[in-house]
Design an enzyme around this catalytic site. Structure first.
Site, short mmCIF file in Angstrom:
data_model
loop_
_atom_site.label_atom_id
_atom_site.label_comp_id
_atom_site.label_asym_id
_atom_site.label_seq_id
_atom_site.Cartn_x
_atom_site.Cartn_y
_atom_site.Cartn_z
CG ASP B 8 -6.60 4.85 1.67
OD1 ASP B 8 -6.06 4.19 0.75
OD2 ASP B 8 -7.36 4.35 2.52
CE LYS B 70 -4.25 0.55 -4.15
NZ LYS B 70 -4.81 0.79 -2.81
CD GLU B 171 -2.87 0.84 0.53
OE1 GLU B 171 -3.13 -0.33 0.85
OE2 GLU B 171 -3.10 1.30 -0.61
CG ASP B 193 -4.18 -2.56 4.85
OD1 ASP B 193 -5.39 -2.74 4.59
OD2 ASP B 193 -3.50 -1.67 4.31
#
Lengths: 404, 523
Positions: B8, B70, B171, B193
């Site tokens: 992850d 990211k 994810e 999420d």
């Protein structure tokens, strides 16, 4: 042969490209019929408007088609290869591959089933409900999804597995949505169950035996195409109606109704550029008018000192004119003075000041809001800016004084 | 069979997991932590630091410490997210030759895939140390709303880190896999999420060891860091108010505020109030100044209430796309550290009318799901199958600058879809097929993946020719497009290669460069 007739009726004949009608030896009646052949009138309609008895028209058209005076829209004939079924590479059972011989046989036999009906592909009855369809889809996925064979050497079988899974997915998608399932049902009914049987039997016949399969393919794809075209025309007609009523509303200055009409027209005919162009125009106008009406109502309330009501209308107006500094500031003032919502007041007042940085009154209001929120330094900064912008602004001066 | 790890790769923290004897487990790093900060730093004397070591020195070396890369990966320089980061990040972001944002620290320029690769290499190292054997295969997760370029860049990062990336998966999907692992029950699951940088929501359906993604929605501009930013702004305002000093331009103070805000936010998930003390945060003619603020849970909730409510809009859309209502959902899974906040849990509970599932750890579940997918791909049994979907719609540009979608987003792959198109001018003999990816109905707003020309179309009135355009996506997400004139049988096709922001040579160059640093990284 009973099946063939409706499809024949859908054909749209036109003059053959290499045919010069002036050189034909034909009667005036035949000439009239030929003049109706324009590449857009379907066979069935020609029978009615051809100027001779329908049977005569039928005979004449067939003859002309045979000798090459006219040709039918060849695109429909070309459609005999339904794009959905891809040609698969030759695959022979091979013990050296990474999957067992039994699995290879299973893949090969399922591959033969791909031109069967969607129900047969999933192995569910015609009346299966969505849960049963999903169950079948999940079970088949576990067998034929390419991920099951990740990094394994399947030789030519990998292409088979991919094609099989895509077909299973197609069947599942079409059958689990009531609209598409209705279409599948319809095409199954038009194609006729006899054709499906013929196809199922055809799998055992040698590959050279093409005639047995060809007619059904043409029939199925042509009826689907015709159905598609019919729907398209129907949608376009609806779109036009909506558009016209929308434009009528526009002329009648009923802006919202106009925007709604044109939006529906686009929904029914998304490829029409004229609709889209009008929509931008209509919507802009509708928003402007809506904002105007709301501001007017709000102003009235404001004048009557009904600030709560005014706030509601201003806020709604802001939705249609998000960059209007004056309205933004009014909502901010109401948030401050009526609702004591300082956070909202602060944000809106700040954005109004951003929109009109040189407006002393706005600065004053923002300063007062900061002051109310207890943010003295920020308040001072704004009030000083207000003073600088408009030295005659006594209220700002007084506010500043009270800060100290 | 070689071991496969699940990674992850988070905006703020990363996590690595593996399946051991059929049981998924998260691998702790040398410090005993199960997650590692996605941070990279170069010290004054040129030493490279990753993870906790990088985080620990971030305050004193904020200009040379990279976090949240990211948010930049696979984006273009002009992208608002990049521009926002330029304003907010203490490290230097520069424009790269491919119009990509790059990060310049201690005079060296790093590409974003390179930064991500350093984090991935660290996670690989953590796994190798634990297993005592080299690891090559990995499944890496990305937010559901990553586009093709962002996914490809992540894949490139994996390659630079010496990993064979079996798959890139979403994810929330990974979280669903972790939840569904070993369960046979038929259930519809919503995965909410809320991570550091993005918010995703997915609705999945499972049964008989098959997991199908029904719909996905989300917001790439919303995450836990926005919560932090609200707190930081609150603190700055308070400080400005009491001390008359604006901390906005002081990068060191900002980094301290950011850390304190994050900590306060976590504290307030457990307690009703917390105190933020930052001594010597600034100084002026009157000497040093200290920041001391008491923050209550209620204040925090009023600061971020609109952000939390904003997530429900995506939830609504996702349910809509799946053709379901909140009542149809059997289980709600919360993922991402920010979902620990009581206000988030309360809001989600109210929306779905049921309490979220408690059995998963929001920080670890995604890595576990990735490991499970890796294992499912490599194993020969059929105990688990993920029916994954395309993240974005695919189609072609049509007359008037419109975008005709052939494959809607969230379509299961592999898939084949075709549609018939026609000409727009009389006697037109060629058409240009421009393959696009995106959600806008205006062609120009979507990404161009490739184009080709089909010639030799029969001369006819406009609207008469029929051109069958078919899209194929294979299980690895590779797209090929073909166009066939149904009357002449002429055909043209292309395979669309996903491209990252780096060329193949650049990737190779970086791999070589990285090997030079291998020794240092293993310190």
């Amino acid at each position: 042969m009973g099946e063939a007739k409706p499809e024949g009726d859908e054909r749209v004949p036109r003059l053959a490209a290499d045919c010069d009608p002036t050189r034909l030896q034909i009667t005036p009646a035949e000439g009239y019929l030929l003049s109706r052949v324009d590449g857009s009138t379907p066979w069935a309609l020609l029978r009615e408007i051809g100027g001779m008895p329908p049977a005569e028209v039928e005979r004449k058209l067939e003859e002309w088609l045979r000798i090459g005076v006219i040709e039918v829209d060849s695109d429909e004939e070309e459609k005999e290869e339904p794009p959905a079924v891809q040609a698969l590479p030759e695959a022979k059972v091979d013990a050296h591959l990474d999957i067992s011989v039994e699995v290879q046989r299973e893949i090969l036999s399922f591959g033969k089933k791909l031109s069967a009906s969607y129900y047969d592909i999933l192995g569910v009855p015609r009346d299966a409900g969505n849960p049963a369809i999903k169950k079948a889809y999940f079970a088949l996925s576990k067998k034929f999804h390419p991920d099951r064979y990740f990094r394994r050497n399947l030789g030519p079988f990998m292409a088979h597995v991919e094609t099989i899974f895509k077909k299973i997915l197609e069947a599942y998608e079409l059958l689990s949505d009531p609209t598409t399932r209705a279409e599948v049902e319809k095409s199954l009914r038009t194609a006729g169950s006899s054709a499906a049987e013929a196809n199922g039997g055809g799998a055992e016949k040698p590959a050279t035996d093409k005639p047995a399969r060809k007619p059904r393919r043409i029939a199925a794809s042509m009826s689907l195409l015709a159905q598609h075209k019919r729907q398209l025309t129907e949608r376009k007609r609806k779109a036009k109606n909506f558009f016209e009523s929308g434009m009528a509303a526009f002329r009648g200055e009923r802006w919202l109704e106009a925007a709604r009409g044109v939006r529906l027209a686009i929904a029914y005919d998304p490829r029409n550029d004229a609709f889209r162009e009008s929509f931008a125009k209509v919507q802009r106008r509708a928003y402007e008018e809506q904002a105007k009406a709301l501001t007017r109502k709000a102003d009235e309330c404001w004048d009557m000192h009904d600030f709560e009501e005014a706030g509601k209308y201003y806020e709604e107006a802001l939705h249609y004119r998000p960059f209007d500094a004056e309205i933004t500031m009014r909502v901010a003032r109401i948030a401050h003075q009526v609702h004591d919502d300082l956070r909202k007041a602060k944000e809106l007042a700040a954005s109004a000041c951003e929109l009109e940085p040189r407006n002393a009154g706005f600065r004053l209001s923002l300063g007062k809001i900061f002051k109310a929120a207890g943010l003295k330094n920020n308040a001072r900064r704004e009030l000083e800016t207000a003073m600088r912008l408009d030295p005659g602004l006594t209220e700002a001066k007084m506010e500043l004084k009270s800060l100290r | 069979m070689s071991r496969v790890i699940g990674i992850d790769l988070g905006t703020t923290n990363s996590c690595v997991a593996i399946l051991e004897n059929g049981q998924p487990s998260v691998i702790p790093n040398a410090g005993g932590y199960k997650t590692t900060p996605s941070m990279f730093a170069v010290t004054q004397d040129g030493k490279r630091l990753v993870g906790h070591l990088a985080k620990r020195q971030a305050i004193t070396n904020s200009k040379n410490t990279v976090y949240a890369a990211k948010r930049l990966i696979g984006r273009r320089w002009e992208h608002p997210e990049v521009q926002k980061s330029i304003d907010l990040c203490p490290y230097q972001i520069v424009r790269g030759p491919n119009d990509d944002p790059r990060i310049e620290i201690t005079g060296k320029t790093f590409t974003c895939p390179e930064i991500s690769s350093i984090i991935l290499r660290e996670m690989k190292r953590v796994a190798e140390e634990y297993l005592g054997e080299p690891v090559r295969d990995a499944v890496i997760t990305v937010p559901a709303y990553f586009n093709d370029t962002q996914r490809q860049c992540t894949k490139d990062a994996g390659r630079i880190a010496g990993l064979e990336v079996l798959r890139i998966i979403n994810e929330p999907t990974a979280a669903g896999l972790a939840y569904g692992f070993g369960k046979r029950k038929e259930e519809k699951v919503a995965v909410y999420d809320l991570g550091g940088g993005t918010f995703d929501i997915s609705i999945l359906e499972m049964g008989d060891g098959v997991l199908e993604v029904l719909a996905t929605a989300g917001d790439t501009f919303l995450g836990g860091e926005d919560f932090d930013r609200r707190i930081v702004n609150h603190l700055i305002e308070k400080f400005e108010e009491s001390e008359g000093i604006d901390l906005r331009s002081d990068t060191m103070a900002l980094q301290r505020l950011k850390d304190a805000a994050e900590k306060a936010k976590c504290d307030l998930s457990q307690r009703e109030t917390t105190e933020i003390n930052l001594p010597f945060i600034a100084s002026d003619a009157n000497g040093p100044r200290h920041l001391s603020v008491e923050l209550g849970r209620e204040t925090l909730e009023s600061l971020v209430d609109d952000i939390v409510r904003g997530t429900l809009k995506s939830a609504e859309q996702c349910l809509n796309d799946a053709g379901l209502t909140a009542d149809d959902i059997d289980q709600v899974i919360l993922v991402g550290g920010q979902s620990r906040m009581p206000l988030v849990q309360k809001t989600v509970t109210e929306f779905f009318g049921k309490r979220p599932h408690k059995g998963v750890n929001p920080d670890e579940v995604v890595a576990i799901g990735a490991a499970i997918q890796g294992e499912a791909l490599l194993s020969e049994d059929d105990s688990l199958l993920l029916l994954d979907v395309t993240p974005l719609s695919l189609g072609i540009a049509t007359y008037g600058g419109h975008f005709a979608k052939l494959i809607e987003r969230n379509t299961t792959v592999p898939v084949r879809k075709s549609h018939i198109f026609t000409t727009t001018r009389d006697n037109q003999t060629a058409v240009k097929i421009r393959v696009l990816q995106g959600e806008s109905e205006h062609a120009a707003d979507n990404d161009l993946l490739g184009e080709f020309v089909l010639t030799g179309i029969r001369q006819a009135a406009k609207g008469d020719p029929e051109i069958d355009v078919a899209f194929d996506i294979d299980a690895n997400g590779i797209v090929s497009v073909s166009a066939r004139d149904l009357q002449t049988g002429k055909e043209q096709s292309i395979t669309v290669n996903a491209t990252g922001t780096l060329s193949e040579e650049e990737v190779q160059q970086i791999i070589e460069d990285q090997e030079l640093y291998e020794v240092q990284l293993k310190e």
